[in-house]
Design a protein around this motif. Structure first.
Motif, short mmCIF file in Angstrom:
data_model
loop_
_atom_site.label_atom_id
_atom_site.label_comp_id
_atom_site.label_asym_id
_atom_site.label_seq_id
_atom_site.Cartn_x
_atom_site.Cartn_y
_atom_site.Cartn_z
N GLY A 181 -8.98 -18.18 -31.20
CA GLY A 181 -8.34 -18.56 -32.46
C GLY A 181 -9.19 -18.25 -33.67
N GLN A 182 -10.48 -18.59 -33.60
CA GLN A 182 -11.36 -18.37 -34.75
C GLN A 182 -11.55 -16.89 -35.05
N GLU A 183 -11.64 -16.06 -34.01
CA GLU A 183 -11.83 -14.62 -34.25
C GLU A 183 -10.61 -14.00 -34.92
N THR A 184 -9.41 -14.45 -34.54
CA THR A 184 -8.21 -13.95 -35.22
C THR A 184 -8.15 -14.46 -36.65
N LEU A 185 -8.50 -15.72 -36.87
CA LEU A 185 -8.51 -16.27 -38.23
C LEU A 185 -9.43 -15.47 -39.15
N LYS A 186 -10.59 -15.04 -38.62
CA LYS A 186 -11.52 -14.24 -39.44
C LYS A 186 -10.86 -12.96 -39.95
N MET A 187 -9.99 -12.38 -39.11
CA MET A 187 -9.37 -11.11 -39.47
C MET A 187 -8.20 -11.27 -40.44
N ILE A 188 -7.62 -12.47 -40.52
CA ILE A 188 -6.44 -12.66 -41.37
C ILE A 188 -6.73 -13.51 -42.60
N GLY A 189 -8.01 -13.69 -42.91
CA GLY A 189 -8.36 -14.37 -44.15
C GLY A 189 -8.46 -15.87 -44.08
N GLY A 190 -8.46 -16.43 -42.86
CA GLY A 190 -8.68 -17.86 -42.72
C GLY A 190 -7.44 -18.67 -42.42
N ALA A 250 8.46 -19.05 -40.99
CA ALA A 250 7.02 -18.83 -41.03
C ALA A 250 6.75 -17.36 -41.35
N ASP A 251 5.70 -17.11 -42.12
CA ASP A 251 5.26 -15.74 -42.41
C ASP A 251 4.07 -15.33 -41.56
N VAL A 252 3.28 -16.32 -41.13
CA VAL A 252 2.10 -16.03 -40.31
C VAL A 252 2.01 -17.08 -39.20
N VAL A 253 2.07 -16.62 -37.96
CA VAL A 253 2.00 -17.52 -36.80
C VAL A 253 0.78 -17.14 -35.97
N LEU A 254 -0.14 -18.07 -35.80
CA LEU A 254 -1.29 -17.88 -34.92
C LEU A 254 -0.85 -18.16 -33.49
N THR A 255 -0.91 -17.13 -32.65
CA THR A 255 -0.37 -17.21 -31.29
C THR A 255 -1.50 -17.03 -30.28
N ILE A 256 -1.64 -17.99 -29.39
CA ILE A 256 -2.75 -17.99 -28.42
C ILE A 256 -2.20 -18.22 -27.02
N GLY A 257 -2.73 -17.47 -26.05
CA GLY A 257 -2.45 -17.74 -24.65
C GLY A 257 -3.76 -17.99 -23.93
N PHE A 258 -3.78 -18.96 -23.02
CA PHE A 258 -5.04 -19.21 -22.29
C PHE A 258 -4.75 -19.82 -20.93
N GLU A 259 -5.74 -19.70 -20.06
CA GLU A 259 -5.76 -20.42 -18.78
C GLU A 259 -7.20 -20.52 -18.33
N VAL A 260 -7.58 -21.66 -17.78
CA VAL A 260 -8.89 -21.87 -17.18
C VAL A 260 -8.64 -22.35 -15.76
N GLN A 261 -8.81 -21.44 -14.78
CA GLN A 261 -8.34 -21.69 -13.42
C GLN A 261 -9.46 -21.89 -12.40
N ASN A 262 -10.69 -21.52 -12.77
CA ASN A 262 -11.78 -21.61 -11.80
C ASN A 262 -12.34 -23.04 -11.71
N THR A 263 -11.45 -24.00 -11.70
CA THR A 263 -11.85 -25.40 -11.63
C THR A 263 -11.62 -25.99 -10.24
N VAL A 264 -10.95 -25.23 -9.37
CA VAL A 264 -10.65 -25.70 -8.02
C VAL A 264 -10.88 -24.56 -7.03
N LYS A 265 -10.98 -24.87 -5.75
CA LYS A 265 -11.09 -23.84 -4.73
C LYS A 265 -9.80 -23.02 -4.66
N ALA A 266 -9.93 -21.80 -4.14
CA ALA A 266 -8.82 -20.84 -4.16
C ALA A 266 -7.56 -21.38 -3.50
#
Length: 413
Positions: A43-52, A117-133
Motif C-alpha cells: 500500500g505505501q509503495e503505491t501511495l508514493k507513486m500517486i502523490g500520497g 470514486a476517482d482513485v481507489v487503492l486496491t490491494i490483494g494479499f495472502e499469508v499462508q505459510n502459517t500452517v503445515k502443508a
C-alpha cells in the motif's frame, strides 16, 4: 448494457516478494513477516507513486482465508493502517477464493464506473505459510463445496485438477500432454528467474523439463500430477491504483504510464455442481468471451496473457478456453513455443502462479500489476516486446474449480 460507461485506468502497481519455499530468505522454522507487513509495504509503495493518501477516495482489499491462516477478519480496518491519511475513508474487503484479487479489481473498477470514486487503492494479499502443508490444503479446500469436499482427497484441489488432468489424458493422450505440462513448468521458472520478487527467482535447476516430467506418485500425492505441476504455498501482496480520467490528473500521472481497461467479464458458476466436462474450463471461457466482446477485440488481437495456472493442466486448458488453441490442441500450442516469452503470445511473463507464486488473495492484483508493467515498459529484465498490431493484455483470475472467474482486457493508455 454498456459496461464501460466511462474510462477506467490502472497505474502505480507494486508487488512484494512472494515468499515461500524456493526463496533464499525463507526458513519454515524462523519468524516471518505477518500480514500487516505485506499490506503496509504494498500500500505505501503505491501511495508514493500517486502523490500520497490524500489522493485516495477509497480502499479495497482482496483476501481469501486470513480468518483461518492468520486468525484475522475485519480486513477493511487494515487500509487505514497503511497511512494515517487513509483514516476515516471508506474501505471494503472481498472474497472469492483464489479469485479474490480479481474481485478486488472489479470492486475498484465499479466504484470508478459508478463515479463514486476517482482513485481507489486496491490491494490483494495472502499469508499462508502459517500452517503445515496438509493443514493448508484443508484451509484452501474452502474454495470448494463443503458437502463434496468432506469425502474428497486430502489434498483437495490438487485432487480436483488431477481428475481434470486424468480426463484430459484419456481424451487427448497422455504423453503429449505430460510433455506440455513439463514445458509449462519450464517456461514458468525461466520467466520467474527474470523477476526479483518471484518465489522461484533463485531457482538454479538446469534441466527443468526433466524435473517437470517426474512421474506422479498417487501413494504420496495425487494420481495425475506431480508437485512441479502445482503452484506453491506463498506469502505476498500486490497493490495498484484504479482511477478515472479525473483521477489520473489528480495524481499527476501521464496516460502513457497507465493502462486503460477496455473490457471485463465476471462470471460465477454453481459451487454445488460438478463441471459438465472435466477437460474444459467453461466458466473461464464465458468470462473471457465477455471481456473480449466488451473490449471489441478477439483472442487473435492479444499480445500477452496473465492466466491462472494454479496447476500446469489449468494453464493448458485456459489457452483453449481463451480460444488461442482448439480443444485438445493446447499441448501442441505450448510445445510449439507459442507461449514462451519470445513466442507468438507470451504467457505469465513473470512466472505466473507456478513461478512467481500464488498468495491466493493477491494473485488477481499481481496479474494486473504485471500487465501494467509490461504494457508501459516497466517490467525490467522481464520485459517483452509487444507487437503494435497486438497491443492488448488479458488477465484471468479463477477462484475454486473454475467457479469464480474474472477476466480483464488492458491496453496502454
Amino acid at each position: 448494457m454498456k459496461k464501460m460507461r466511462t474510462k477506467v485506468y490502472m497505474t502505480a502497481g507494486y508487488n512484494t516478494i512472494s515468499l515461500g519455499t524456493g526463496r533464499k530468505e525463507f526458513h519454515p522454522k524462523k519468524p516471518r513477516p505477518g500480514l500487516e507487513k505485506y499490506v503496509k509495504e504494498a500500500g505505501q509503495e503505491t501511495l508514493k507513486m500517486i502523490g500520497g493518501a490524500q489522493n485516495v477516495d477509497e480502499g479495497v482489499i482482496g483476501n481469501f482465508m486470513a480468518s483461518r491462516f492468520n486468525k484475522q477478519a475485519n480486513l477493511p480496518g487494515f487500509i487505514p493502517m497503511i497511512d494515517p491519511g487513509l483514516q476515516w475513508k471508506p474501505a471494503i474487503s472481498v472474497e472469492g477464493a483464489c479469485g479474490s484479487g480479481g474481485l478486488a479489481l472489479m470492486a475498484g473498477m465499479k466504484s470508478v464506473l459508478a463515479e463514486t470514486a476517482d482513485v481507489v487503492l486496491t490491494i490483494g494479499f495472502e499469508v499462508q505459510n502459517t500452517v503445515k502443508a496438509i493443514y493448508g490444503a484443508d484451509i484452501l479446500a474452502g474454495a470448494g463445496w463443503f458437502q463434496e469436499r468432506k469425502d474428497g482427497h486430502a489434498y483437495y484441489f490438487p485432487g480436483k485438477f488431477s481428475d481434470r488432468a486424468g480426463a484430459y489424458y484419456e481424451k487427448y493422450g497422455k504423453e503429449n500432454t505430460r510433455k506440455a505440462m513439463a514445458r509449462w513448468f519450464k517456461n514458468a521458472i525461466e520467466n520467474a528467474r527474470l523477476c526479483p520478487t518471484a518465489q522461484e527467482y533463485h531457482n538454479k535447476v538446469e534441466d527443468l523439463e526433466a524435473l517437470g516430467m517426474m512421474e506422479p506418485n498417487p501413494r504420496s500425492f495425487v494420481d495425475n500430477l506431480n508437485v512441479f505441476d502445482c503452484s506453491k504455498v506463498s506469502d505476498g501482496a500486490s497493490a495498484i491504483a484504479i482511477v478515472s480520467e479525473e483521477g489520473l490528473k489528480k495524481i499527476g500521472i501521464p496516460k502513457n504510464e497507465a493502462v486503460e481497461i477496455l473490457g471485463w467479464g465476471q462470471v460465477e458458476a454453481d459451487i454445488t455442481t460438478l463441471p459438465d466436462e472435466l477437460t474444459e474450463l467453461e466458466t473461464t471461457r464465458r468470462a473471457v468471451k465477455d471481456a473480449l466482446d466488451c473490449a471489441g477485440i478477439t483472442a487473435a488481437d492479444l499480445g500477452t496473457v496473465e492466466l491462472h495456472d494454479c496447476f500446469t493442466i489449468a494453464g493448458i486448458m485456459a489457452l483453449e478456453a481463451i480460444g488461442l488453441a482448439e480443444k485438445g490442441k493446447g499441448p501442441d500450442f505450448v510445445l510449439g513455443g507459442n507461449t514462451a516469452r519470445d513466442g507468438k503470445i507470451p504467457v505469465n511473463t513473470t512466472g505466473g502462479l507456478i513461478g512467481w507464486g500464488h498468495p491466493t488473495g493477491c494473485t488477481g492484483v499481481h496479474q494486473a500489476v504485471t500487465l501494467w508493467e509490461q504494457l508501459t515498459g516497466k517490467a525490467g529484465d522481464a520485459q517483452i516486446q509487444l507487437s503494435p498490431e497486438r497491443p492488448y493484455g488479458l488477465s484471468i483470475n479463477m477462484g475454486g474449480d473454475d467457479k469464480t472467474v474474472i477476466a480483464i482486457v488492458y491496453k496502454q493508455a
